[in-house]
Design a protein around this motif. Sequence first.
Motif, PDB file in Angstrom:
ATOM      1  N   ASP A 308       0.813  -1.216   0.000  1.00  0.00           N
ATOM      2  CA  ASP A 308       0.000   0.000   0.000  1.00  0.00           C
ATOM      3  C   ASP A 308       0.846   1.266   0.000  1.00  0.00           C
ATOM      4  OD1 ASP A 308      -2.297  -1.507   0.027  1.00  0.00           O
ATOM      5  OD2 ASP A 308      -2.619  -1.333   2.199  1.00  0.00           O
ATOM      6  N   GLU A 309       2.131   1.128   0.314  1.00  0.00           N
ATOM      7  CA  GLU A 309       3.029   2.280   0.340  1.00  0.00           C
ATOM      8  C   GLU A 309       3.622   2.572  -1.035  1.00  0.00           C
ATOM      9  OE1 GLU A 309       3.279  -0.315   2.560  1.00  0.00           O
ATOM     10  OE2 GLU A 309       2.061   0.821   4.007  1.00  0.00           O
ATOM     11  N   VAL A 310       3.247   1.785  -2.041  1.00  0.00           N
ATOM     12  CA  VAL A 310       3.770   1.944  -3.398  1.00  0.00           C
ATOM     13  C   VAL A 310       2.612   2.243  -4.348  1.00  0.00           C
ATOM     14  CG1 VAL A 310       5.047   0.873  -5.290  1.00  0.00           C
ATOM     15  CG2 VAL A 310       5.664   0.341  -2.914  1.00  0.00           C
ATOM     16  N   LEU A 311       2.678   3.383  -5.007  1.00  0.00           N
ATOM     17  CA  LEU A 311       1.709   3.730  -6.049  1.00  0.00           C
ATOM     18  C   LEU A 311       2.280   3.269  -7.377  1.00  0.00           C
ATOM     19  CD1 LEU A 311      -0.874   5.229  -7.049  1.00  0.00           C
ATOM     20  CD2 LEU A 311       0.584   7.267  -7.299  1.00  0.00           C
ATOM     21  N   VAL A 312       1.652   2.271  -7.985  1.00  0.00           N
ATOM     22  CA  VAL A 312       2.105   1.729  -9.264  1.00  0.00           C
ATOM     23  C   VAL A 312       1.376   2.464 -10.384  1.00  0.00           C
ATOM     24  CG1 VAL A 312       2.170  -0.307 -10.742  1.00  0.00           C
ATOM     25  CG2 VAL A 312       2.682  -0.522  -8.298  1.00  0.00           C
ATOM     26  N   VAL A 313       2.164   3.116 -11.247  1.00  0.00           N
ATOM     27  CA  VAL A 313       1.599   3.861 -12.376  1.00  0.00           C
ATOM     28  C   VAL A 313       2.205   3.313 -13.662  1.00  0.00           C
ATOM     29  CG1 VAL A 313       1.159   6.118 -13.405  1.00  0.00           C
ATOM     30  CG2 VAL A 313       1.417   5.913 -10.917  1.00  0.00           C
ATOM     31  N   MET A 314       1.413   2.557 -14.408  1.00  0.00           N
ATOM     32  CA  MET A 314       1.836   2.105 -15.723  1.00  0.00           C
ATOM     33  C   MET A 314       1.642   3.243 -16.724  1.00  0.00           C
ATOM     34  SD  MET A 314       3.030  -0.863 -15.388  1.00  0.00           S
ATOM     35  CE  MET A 314       3.168  -1.840 -13.892  1.00  0.00           C
ATOM     36  N   ALA A 315       2.407   3.214 -17.790  1.00  0.00           N
ATOM     37  CA  ALA A 315       2.449   4.348 -18.715  1.00  0.00           C
ATOM     38  C   ALA A 315       1.110   4.629 -19.379  1.00  0.00           C
ATOM     39  CB  ALA A 315       3.510   4.113 -19.786  1.00  0.00           C
ATOM     40  N   HIS A 316       0.250   3.602 -19.497  1.00  0.00           N
ATOM     41  CA  HIS A 316      -0.985   3.767 -20.255  1.00  0.00           C
ATOM     42  C   HIS A 316      -2.227   3.431 -19.439  1.00  0.00           C
ATOM     43  CE1 HIS A 316       1.592   4.179 -23.719  1.00  0.00           C
ATOM     44  NE2 HIS A 316       2.073   2.963 -23.578  1.00  0.00           N
ATOM     45  N   ASP A 317      -2.168   3.579 -18.124  1.00  0.00           N
ATOM     46  CA  ASP A 317      -3.269   3.145 -17.266  1.00  0.00           C
ATOM     47  C   ASP A 317      -4.383   4.188 -17.240  1.00  0.00           C
ATOM     48  OD1 ASP A 317      -4.959   2.085 -15.416  1.00  0.00           O
ATOM     49  OD2 ASP A 317      -3.460   1.798 -13.848  1.00  0.00           O
ATOM     50  N   ASP A 318      -5.364   4.007 -18.123  1.00  0.00           N
ATOM     51  CA  ASP A 318      -6.444   4.987 -18.215  1.00  0.00           C
ATOM     52  C   ASP A 318      -7.338   4.979 -16.981  1.00  0.00           C
ATOM     53  OD1 ASP A 318      -7.503   2.414 -19.088  1.00  0.00           O
ATOM     54  OD2 ASP A 318      -9.306   3.498 -19.665  1.00  0.00           O
ATOM     55  N   ASP A 333       1.919  13.162  -2.091  1.00  0.00           N
ATOM     56  CA  ASP A 333       0.984  12.859  -1.000  1.00  0.00           C
ATOM     57  C   ASP A 333      -0.062  11.834  -1.421  1.00  0.00           C
ATOM     58  OD1 ASP A 333      -0.260  14.559  -2.766  1.00  0.00           O
ATOM     59  OD2 ASP A 333      -1.077  15.918  -1.239  1.00  0.00           O
ATOM     60  N   PHE A 334       0.294  10.936  -2.336  1.00  0.00           N
ATOM     61  CA  PHE A 334      -0.669   9.943  -2.832  1.00  0.00           C
ATOM     62  C   PHE A 334      -1.239   9.089  -1.708  1.00  0.00           C
ATOM     63  CE2 PHE A 334       3.228   7.356  -2.885  1.00  0.00           C
ATOM     64  CZ  PHE A 334       2.776   6.137  -2.389  1.00  0.00           C
ATOM     65  N   LYS A 335      -0.425   8.790  -0.706  1.00  0.00           N
ATOM     66  CA  LYS A 335      -0.881   7.936   0.397  1.00  0.00           C
ATOM     67  C   LYS A 335      -1.985   8.627   1.179  1.00  0.00           C
ATOM     68  CE  LYS A 335      -0.543   4.416   3.310  1.00  0.00           C
ATOM     69  NZ  LYS A 335      -0.992   3.049   2.954  1.00  0.00           N
ATOM     70  N   HIS A 336      -1.762   9.884   1.501  1.00  0.00           N
ATOM     71  CA  HIS A 336      -2.760  10.659   2.249  1.00  0.00           C
ATOM     72  C   HIS A 336      -4.060  10.780   1.454  1.00  0.00           C
ATOM     73  CE1 HIS A 336      -4.504  13.795   4.740  1.00  0.00           C
ATOM     74  NE2 HIS A 336      -4.636  14.554   3.676  1.00  0.00           N
ATOM     75  N   LYS A 337      -3.950  10.882   0.143  1.00  0.00           N
ATOM     76  CA  LYS A 337      -5.139  11.062  -0.700  1.00  0.00           C
ATOM     77  C   LYS A 337      -5.804   9.744  -1.091  1.00  0.00           C
ATOM     78  CE  LYS A 337      -3.847  15.560  -2.598  1.00  0.00           C
ATOM     79  NZ  LYS A 337      -3.509  16.340  -3.804  1.00  0.00           N
ATOM     80  N   GLY A 338      -5.211   8.616  -0.710  1.00  0.00           N
ATOM     81  CA  GLY A 338      -5.839   7.323  -0.929  1.00  0.00           C
ATOM     82  C   GLY A 338      -5.863   6.850  -2.366  1.00  0.00           C
ATOM     83  N   TRP A 339      -4.879   7.277  -3.177  1.00  0.00           N
ATOM     84  CA  TRP A 339      -4.917   6.934  -4.603  1.00  0.00           C
ATOM     85  C   TRP A 339      -4.732   5.447  -4.850  1.00  0.00           C
ATOM     86  CZ3 TRP A 339      -1.267  11.295  -6.865  1.00  0.00           C
ATOM     87  CH2 TRP A 339      -1.919  12.530  -6.748  1.00  0.00           C
ATOM     88  N   VAL A 340      -3.936   4.776  -4.018  1.00  0.00           N
ATOM     89  CA  VAL A 340      -3.721   3.343  -4.218  1.00  0.00           C
ATOM     90  C   VAL A 340      -5.037   2.594  -4.085  1.00  0.00           C
ATOM     91  CG1 VAL A 340      -2.606   1.272  -3.303  1.00  0.00           C
ATOM     92  CG2 VAL A 340      -1.307   3.396  -3.506  1.00  0.00           C
ATOM     93  N   GLU A 341      -5.750   2.858  -2.995  1.00  0.00           N
ATOM     94  CA  GLU A 341      -7.001   2.151  -2.743  1.00  0.00           C
ATOM     95  C   GLU A 341      -8.082   2.546  -3.756  1.00  0.00           C
ATOM     96  OE1 GLU A 341      -4.445   2.250   0.760  1.00  0.00           O
ATOM     97  OE2 GLU A 341      -5.242   3.856  -0.502  1.00  0.00           O
ATOM     98  N   LYS A 342      -8.143   3.822  -4.112  1.00  0.00           N
ATOM     99  CA  LYS A 342      -9.165   4.281  -5.061  1.00  0.00           C
ATOM    100  C   LYS A 342      -8.962   3.678  -6.448  1.00  0.00           C
ATOM    101  CE  LYS A 342      -9.961   8.797  -2.863  1.00  0.00           C
ATOM    102  NZ  LYS A 342      -9.726  10.263  -2.973  1.00  0.00           N
ATOM    103  N   GLY A 343      -7.697   3.546  -6.853  1.00  0.00           N
ATOM    104  CA  GLY A 343      -7.429   3.122  -8.218  1.00  0.00           C
ATOM    105  C   GLY A 343      -7.258   1.633  -8.421  1.00  0.00           C
ATOM    106  N   ARG A 344      -7.132   0.881  -7.326  1.00  0.00           N
ATOM    107  CA  ARG A 344      -6.677  -0.513  -7.429  1.00  0.00           C
ATOM    108  C   ARG A 344      -7.557  -1.393  -8.316  1.00  0.00           C
ATOM    109  NH1 ARG A 344      -4.707  -2.393  -2.010  1.00  0.00           N
ATOM    110  NH2 ARG A 344      -2.638  -1.879  -2.851  1.00  0.00           N
ATOM    111  N   TRP A 345      -8.876  -1.244  -8.215  1.00  0.00           N
ATOM    112  CA  TRP A 345      -9.785  -2.136  -8.942  1.00  0.00           C
ATOM    113  C   TRP A 345     -10.569  -1.436 -10.040  1.00  0.00           C
ATOM    114  CZ3 TRP A 345      -8.448  -6.886  -8.122  1.00  0.00           C
ATOM    115  CH2 TRP A 345      -7.893  -7.245  -6.886  1.00  0.00           C
ATOM    116  N   LEU A 346     -10.243  -0.204 -10.348  1.00  0.00           N
ATOM    117  CA  LEU A 346     -11.006   0.515 -11.363  1.00  0.00           C
ATOM    118  C   LEU A 346     -10.840  -0.078 -12.760  1.00  0.00           C
ATOM    119  CD1 LEU A 346     -10.703   4.302 -10.370  1.00  0.00           C
ATOM    120  CD2 LEU A 346     -12.604   2.730 -10.007  1.00  0.00           C
TER     121      LEU A 346
END
Length: 357
Positions: A308-318, A333-346
């Motif tokens: 959860d401490e790693v935000l994985v961003v692929m080059a083409h992840d729409d 501040d991605f961790k504070h903003k919850g981007w990992v959890e919000k984006g994980r299953w989209l």
Amino acid sequence: MAQPAPDLKIPSSTTTVSVRIIDTTSRISGIPLAPFVTPEIKGFTELDIPAFSFLIEHPSNRKLLFDLGVRKDKENLAPKIKDRLETGGWKVETRQGVREQLEANGVKGSEVEGIVWSHWHWDHTGDPSTFDSSTALIVGPGFKDAFTPGYPAKQDSPIRESDYEGRELREIAFNQGLKIGRFNAFDYFGDGSFYLLDSPGHAIGHMCGLARVTANNFIFMGGDSCHHGGELRPSKYLPLPSSISPNPLHPSSSAPCPGSLFEPLYRDDDGTKPFYAIARLPDGKGVAHDEDEAEETIGKVIEADANDEVLVVMAHDDSLLDVVDFFPKYANDFKHKGWVEKGRWLFLKDFKGAVKE
């Protein structure tokens, strides 16, 4: 029962970099999915994708770019690539070059010390010639032997001589004896703030990036180590949840999505394998340069993605287009903003045509 996320054994450091994710304004559509992944999932057969770049700013004021998207003047791509786009019938648009974006937002292009190409493919290389000759071009192992000289010296080269002419062309050697997870790593600034990761398979010389944005939080720049979230998830570390929120099928709904909807799409019985595997097509028609290496690299990415401490961003992840803040805003501040959890299953939005609601 999910297994604990693996310890990536990232060396500790008090030095961090600032990272801004750049939507390069590149949009690519009409590319068939079949050469990339298997099995085919009903209703999702073509890619319609952005291309991301990253601005990495060291506290010493040194600056790097990781990837550049598609060059704005795509008619000036190497003829081999231009012909491929035309015969493939793909739609490609880029409204603004990366240097244009930087300078429109107060970042001087002349301050960029290096452009890292995750790999040599046209949708990542942009146009380095728009940057000063003091800006190095940084590539992965095997690049020089495979791709230089460029066009026109070599007529069928996929890159242009102008991409590297008059500037340092620096090929990374992963010889520091350093590992991040199971990746061979290169400590770029020498202080643990930014690593390049050897990630072969998709292309000769493919590299990923790992930026430390707080003492314990990291942004993983994945390039094309995978092309869809369904190659990473679910996994033995991240099984599909019974209730998925935000709802990937109905983004405006406050009601969660039942995970059971996607069970018929599993590649195994217990849902611990990702939905997709690398496509292995006859006669070299698959996208991966080396399918075995590409699968091994994805396995390494899965281990990073489980943290959860790693935000994985692929080059083409729409699926991240409506989750992350793009340049000129910062992503630290991605961790504070919850981007990992919000984006994980989209990414599951792409499977809407294959599930029965």
